[in-house]
Write a protein that holds these residues in place. Structure first.
Motif, PDB file in Angstrom:
ATOM      1  N   ASP A 101       0.826  -1.199   0.000  1.00 28.08           N
ATOM      2  CA  ASP A 101       0.000   0.000   0.000  1.00 28.08           C
ATOM      3  C   ASP A 101       0.863   1.254   0.000  1.00 28.08           C
ATOM      4  OD1 ASP A 101      -2.257  -1.555   0.025  1.00 28.08           O
ATOM      5  OD2 ASP A 101      -2.548  -1.423   2.191  1.00 28.08           O
ATOM      6  N   TYR A 102       1.966   1.220   0.746  1.00 26.48           N
ATOM      7  CA  TYR A 102       2.867   2.364   0.830  1.00 26.48           C
ATOM      8  C   TYR A 102       3.501   2.649  -0.527  1.00 26.48           C
ATOM      9  CZ  TYR A 102       6.627   5.292   2.667  1.00 26.48           C
ATOM     10  OH  TYR A 102       7.480   6.323   2.917  1.00 26.48           O
ATOM     11  N   VAL A 103       3.979   1.601  -1.190  1.00 25.80           N
ATOM     12  CA  VAL A 103       4.601   1.763  -2.504  1.00 25.80           C
ATOM     13  C   VAL A 103       3.577   2.247  -3.513  1.00 25.80           C
ATOM     14  CG1 VAL A 103       5.678   0.521  -4.417  1.00 25.80           C
ATOM     15  CG2 VAL A 103       6.425   0.096  -2.087  1.00 25.80           C
ATOM     16  N   LEU A 104       2.389   1.668  -3.481  1.00 22.15           N
ATOM     17  CA  LEU A 104       1.363   2.079  -4.433  1.00 22.15           C
ATOM     18  C   LEU A 104       0.917   3.514  -4.191  1.00 22.15           C
ATOM     19  CD1 LEU A 104      -0.846  -1.077  -4.848  1.00 22.15           C
ATOM     20  CD2 LEU A 104       0.476   0.076  -6.587  1.00 22.15           C
ATOM     21  N   PHE A 105       0.978   3.962  -2.957  1.00 20.80           N
ATOM     22  CA  PHE A 105       0.612   5.345  -2.674  1.00 20.80           C
ATOM     23  C   PHE A 105       1.533   6.304  -3.423  1.00 20.80           C
ATOM     24  CE2 PHE A 105       1.240   9.164  -0.051  1.00 20.80           C
ATOM     25  CZ  PHE A 105      -0.046   9.669  -0.094  1.00 20.80           C
ATOM     26  N   PHE A 106       2.820   5.988  -3.459  1.00 20.71           N
ATOM     27  CA  PHE A 106       3.769   6.842  -4.170  1.00 20.71           C
ATOM     28  C   PHE A 106       3.749   6.600  -5.672  1.00 20.71           C
ATOM     29  CE2 PHE A 106       5.613   7.180   0.072  1.00 20.71           C
ATOM     30  CZ  PHE A 106       5.677   8.555   0.163  1.00 20.71           C
ATOM     31  N   CYS A 107       3.221   5.465  -6.094  1.00 13.79           N
ATOM     32  CA  CYS A 107       3.156   5.163  -7.521  1.00 13.79           C
ATOM     33  C   CYS A 107       1.866   5.669  -8.157  1.00 13.79           C
ATOM     34  CB  CYS A 107       3.271   3.658  -7.742  1.00 13.79           C
ATOM     35  SG  CYS A 107       4.875   3.001  -7.311  1.00 13.79           S
ATOM     36  N   HIS A 108       1.035   6.332  -7.404  1.00 14.37           N
ATOM     37  CA  HIS A 108      -0.235   6.824  -7.932  1.00 14.37           C
ATOM     38  C   HIS A 108       0.023   7.843  -9.044  1.00 14.37           C
ATOM     39  CE1 HIS A 108      -4.420   7.890  -7.991  1.00 14.37           C
ATOM     40  NE2 HIS A 108      -4.135   9.160  -7.773  1.00 14.37           N
ATOM     41  N   ASN A 109      -0.622   7.624 -10.176  1.00 18.86           N
ATOM     42  CA  ASN A 109      -0.491   8.460 -11.378  1.00 18.86           C
ATOM     43  C   ASN A 109       0.922   8.439 -11.957  1.00 18.86           C
ATOM     44  OD1 ASN A 109      -3.155   9.219 -11.611  1.00 18.86           O
ATOM     45  ND2 ASN A 109      -2.899  11.012 -10.311  1.00 18.86           N
ATOM     46  N   HIS A 110       1.628   7.337 -11.809  1.00 21.62           N
ATOM     47  CA  HIS A 110       2.955   7.158 -12.406  1.00 21.62           C
ATOM     48  C   HIS A 110       2.946   5.880 -13.226  1.00 21.62           C
ATOM     49  CE1 HIS A 110       4.826  10.404 -10.187  1.00 21.62           C
ATOM     50  NE2 HIS A 110       4.286   9.936  -9.066  1.00 21.62           N
ATOM     51  N   LYS A 111       3.919   5.781 -14.143  1.00 25.79           N
ATOM     52  CA  LYS A 111       4.051   4.565 -14.943  1.00 25.79           C
ATOM     53  C   LYS A 111       4.666   3.467 -14.090  1.00 25.79           C
ATOM     54  CE  LYS A 111       3.828   5.298 -19.633  1.00 25.79           C
ATOM     55  NZ  LYS A 111       4.228   4.527 -20.755  1.00 25.79           N
ATOM     56  N   VAL A 112       4.053   2.284 -14.171  1.00 21.26           N
ATOM     57  CA  VAL A 112       4.458   1.168 -13.321  1.00 21.26           C
ATOM     58  C   VAL A 112       4.424  -0.123 -14.132  1.00 21.26           C
ATOM     59  CG1 VAL A 112       3.791  -0.171 -11.284  1.00 21.26           C
ATOM     60  CG2 VAL A 112       3.524   2.263 -11.265  1.00 21.26           C
TER      61      VAL A 112
END
Length: 162
Positions: A101-112
């Motif tokens: 969840d922490y990683v996805l929070f920072f990956c929001h609206n980014h290419k993954v």
């Protein structure tokens, strides 16, 4: 007659009164020969017809209690609580789900790049507002909804923004 527990009044005495069944299966009054198929009816009969006898029984029970309470009870040990149970140790490390969840929070609206449990690899813009799922915009208007528990690995593609 065997009466259990402490009895305060006539009603409790009658409720705790053990009624015996005869050969046919009818309940029998302990004081007379009255029988009936329903135990409640027999209890009402006992309460109405044999009230004086019940009061005598209660007086006998109270006198026996007072005699027993007057004597000191010896030989009984105090029972302690025993050993105390050890305190539970809380985990200080962060669980894997919280890390995701922490990683996805920072990956929001980014290419993954997401590696899934079945071996598939998805690349796209990540949107993770929901606590259980991740939306991945693969391109051309296609959106894939992936359960977070199904994701094995996250790889952020635009590291300079992070």
């Amino acid at each position: 007659m065997d009466i259990l527990g402490e009895i305060v009044n006539v009603d409790e005495y009658v409720e705790k009164l053990e009624l015996q069944k005869n050969d046919i299966g009818f309940y029998k009054c302990p004081f007379c020969d009255y029988t009936n198929a329903d135990a409640k009816v027999v209890r009402k009969h006992v309460k109405s017809k044999h009230l004086e006898e019940i009061e005598k029984e209660l007086k006998k029970l109270e006198s026996q209690k007072s005699k027993n309470n007057g004597k000191k009870q010896t030989g009984q040990k105090k029972q302690g609580k025993g050993k105390k149970q050890p305190k539970r140790v809380r985990e200080t490390c962060v669980s894997t789900q919280e890390r995701k969840d922490y990683v996805l929070f920072f990956c929001h609206n980014h290419k993954v790049r997401l590696h899934l449990a079945n071996g598939e690899v998805l690349e796209g813009k990540c949107c993770c507002k929901d606590p259980y799922t991740v939306l991945v915009d693969v391109g051309k208007g296609d959106v894939v909804i992936v359960n977070k528990a199904y994701i094995v690995k996250y790889v952020p593609l635009d590291l300079e923004k992070l």
